[in-house]
Design an enzyme around this catalytic site. Structure first.
Site, mmCIF file in Angstrom:
data_model
loop_
_atom_site.group_PDB
_atom_site.id
_atom_site.type_symbol
_atom_site.label_atom_id
_atom_site.label_comp_id
_atom_site.label_asym_id
_atom_site.label_seq_id
_atom_site.Cartn_x
_atom_site.Cartn_y
_atom_site.Cartn_z
ATOM 1 N N GLU A 57 0.841 -1.129 -0.229
ATOM 2 C CA GLU A 57 0.080 0.023 -0.002
ATOM 3 C C GLU A 57 0.838 1.231 0.156
ATOM 4 O O GLU A 57 1.830 1.379 0.742
ATOM 5 C CB GLU A 57 -0.827 0.178 1.334
ATOM 6 C CG GLU A 57 -1.835 1.272 1.178
ATOM 7 C CD GLU A 57 -2.469 1.217 2.664
ATOM 8 O OE1 GLU A 57 -2.158 0.937 3.680
ATOM 9 O OE2 GLU A 57 -3.675 1.728 2.613
ATOM 10 N N LYS A 131 -9.677 1.870 -2.398
ATOM 11 C CA LYS A 131 -9.888 1.213 -1.116
ATOM 12 C C LYS A 131 -11.182 1.551 -0.625
ATOM 13 O O LYS A 131 -11.687 2.650 -0.438
ATOM 14 C CB LYS A 131 -8.661 1.877 0.064
ATOM 15 C CG LYS A 131 -8.715 1.498 1.192
ATOM 16 C CD LYS A 131 -7.463 2.084 2.025
ATOM 17 C CE LYS A 131 -7.146 1.396 3.535
ATOM 18 N NZ LYS A 131 -6.154 2.069 3.758
ATOM 19 N N CYS A 180 -5.313 -3.010 2.482
ATOM 20 C CA CYS A 180 -4.801 -2.784 3.857
ATOM 21 C C CYS A 180 -6.086 -3.053 4.711
ATOM 22 O O CYS A 180 -6.626 -4.240 5.085
ATOM 23 C CB CYS A 180 -3.922 -1.508 4.240
ATOM 24 S SG CYS A 180 -2.977 -1.506 5.406
HETATM 25 O O1 LIG Z 1 -5.979 -2.776 9.704
HETATM 26 C C1 LIG Z 1 -4.792 -2.555 10.225
HETATM 27 O O2 LIG Z 1 -4.321 -2.940 11.475
HETATM 28 C C2 LIG Z 1 -4.118 -1.314 9.672
HETATM 29 C C3 LIG Z 1 -4.816 -0.500 8.360
HETATM 30 C C4 LIG Z 1 -4.071 0.485 7.756
HETATM 31 O O3 LIG Z 1 -3.139 0.640 8.136
HETATM 32 C C5 LIG Z 1 -4.430 0.922 6.585
HETATM 33 O O4 LIG Z 1 -5.421 0.550 6.221
HETATM 34 O O5 LIG Z 1 -3.928 1.896 5.939
#
Ligand SMILES: O=C(O)CCC(=O)C(=O)O
Length: 290
Positions: A57, A131, A180
Site C-alpha cells: 500500500e 480502497k 490494507c
Molecule cells: O488494519 C490495520 O491494522 C491497519 C490498517 C492500515 O494501516 C491501513 O488501512 O492503511
C-alpha cells in the site's frame, strides 16, 4: 520462435502452479527514488521466476494525509500525469508478468483515492481498486489516523481475471483485491471466495479456501505511520507458505491451484453451506444484474 504470433498450441500442458513475488519495499519522501526502487524490486522478483508481482500500500509516497495530495497521480490520464503507473505498465509488458501494483494516492477530479492498479502481462491496466474501507481510527494515547480527511472511499469490490497467456504456461487466474484495512472486513473475502478466487486476508484463507497474499511496506520507525512488515503468503489450508520480518525483502513463493481443488473437494464447504438458514448478499452483483 515467436510464440505470440504462432497459431500452434503449446506442446506442454499449462501448469497449475506459478510463482508470486511480494515486494516489501522501503518507502521514502523521494518519489522518483520510490518509483526506481519499486521497478528494481519488480525486476528482481521476475528474474527469480515470479509471474505475479505485488507491491505494498502507498509505495510511491509517505503514508500521511499531508502527503496524499502532493504525491497523487491522475491514473486515467496516464503518461506523465502518472509516472508510477507508467512504470508499472512498462515493466509488466517488458517482463510479461501480472502486477498488482500495491496502491498509490490517486487524483480524480477534485477527489483523492487510495488506489490499486492491476496490470496484465501486455502492460494494460486491467483493473483499478479504490480502497473501500478508509482507515479512520482514534486510539487515545496511541494513534489517530483519519484517512477520510483527505481520501474518498471506493464503492466497488474488485475482482480481476488476469490474462492467461498459454505461452507463459501458468495461469495467474482470478484475483480479488483489498487494500490494507479492507482485509479486516470478512464479507469482502466471502464475496471474493463466492466468486471463486485468491486474495485477501490472513485469517480468512482457511475459512474461505483461498490463497491470500499480503504485502506491506518495510518498517521505518522514523515514519509518521510505522508499518508492520511481515508480508505473507497463506495457502488454502490456512498454512503460512512464506513470510518475512520487518525489513525490506522480496518473497518468492509458489501458488498451486490444484491445492485449492483438493481443499475444496476434501472440505466441500460451498456445497454444505445452509443457504436455507443464512445467505451472503452480494449487493454489487445484484445492482449490476438488475
Ligand atoms: O488494519 C490495520 O491494522 C491497519 C490498517 C492500515 O494501516 C491501513 O488501512 O492503511
Amino acid at each position: 520462435m515467436d510464440h505470440q504470433h504462432s497459431l500452434m498450441p503449446p506442446a506442454a500442458i499449462p501448469s497449475t502452479t506459478f510463482k508470486i513475488g511480494l515486494c516489501q519495499l522501503s518507502v521514502t519522501a523521494d518519489k522518483e527514488r520510490n518509483i526506481a526502487h519499486a521497478r528494481k524490486a519488480i525486476e528482481e522478483a521476475a528474474a527469480k521466476g515470479a509471474k505475479l508481482v505485488m507491491l505494498p500500500e502507498i509505495w510511491n509516497s509517505p503514508y500521511s494525509n499531508d502527503s496524499f495530495p502532493v504525491y497523487a497521480e491522475d491514473i486515467d490520464v496516464g503518461g506523465e500525469a502518472s509516472p508510477s503507473t507508467a512504470m508499472l505498465s512498462e515493466v509488466a509488458r517488458l517482463l510479461k508478468i501480472t502486477i498488482v501494483g500495491g496502491s498509490i494516492p490517486e487524483r480524480s477530479g477534485d477527489r483523492l483515492y487510495n488506489t490499486c492498479c492491476v496490470f496484465d502481462s501486455d502492460g494494460k491496466l486491467k483493473a483499478k481498486h479504490r480502497k473501500i474501507h478508509l482507515f479512520d481510527i482514534d486510539i487515545p494515547g496511541k494513534i489517530t489516523f483519519i484517512e477520510s480527511k483527505t481520501l474518498t472511499a471506493g464503492e466497488n469490490p474488485t475482482i480481476v481475471d488476469t490474462d492467461n497467456h498459454w505461452w507463459v504456461l501458468a495461469e495467474v487466474g482470478r484475483i480479488g483485491i483489498g487494500i490494507c484495512y479492507d482485509i479486516r472486513f470478512q464479507e469482502l473475502a466471502m464475496i471474493y471466495a463466492a466468486r471463486g478466487l485468491f486474495l485477501p486476508s490472513l485469517d480468512q484463507a482457511a475459512d474461505n479456501q483461498l490463497y491470500v497474499a499480503t504485502c506491506s511496506p518495510a518498517r521505518d520507525v522514523a515514519a509518521g505511520y510505522v508499518a508492520w512488515g511481515h508480508s505473507t503468503l497463506v495457502g488454502p489450508f490456512g498454512e503460512v507458505l512464506a513470510t518475512t520480518e520487518h525489513e525490506q525483502d522480496i518473497i518468492i513463493a509458489e501458488i498451486d491451484y490444484s491445492l485449492l481443488e483438493l481443499r475444496r473437494t476434501n472440505l466441500p464447504l460451498t456445497k454444505q453451506r445452509r443457504g436455507d438458514l443464512y445467505q451472503l448478499v452480494d449487493v454489487q452483483r445484484m445492482k449490476s444484474e438488475s
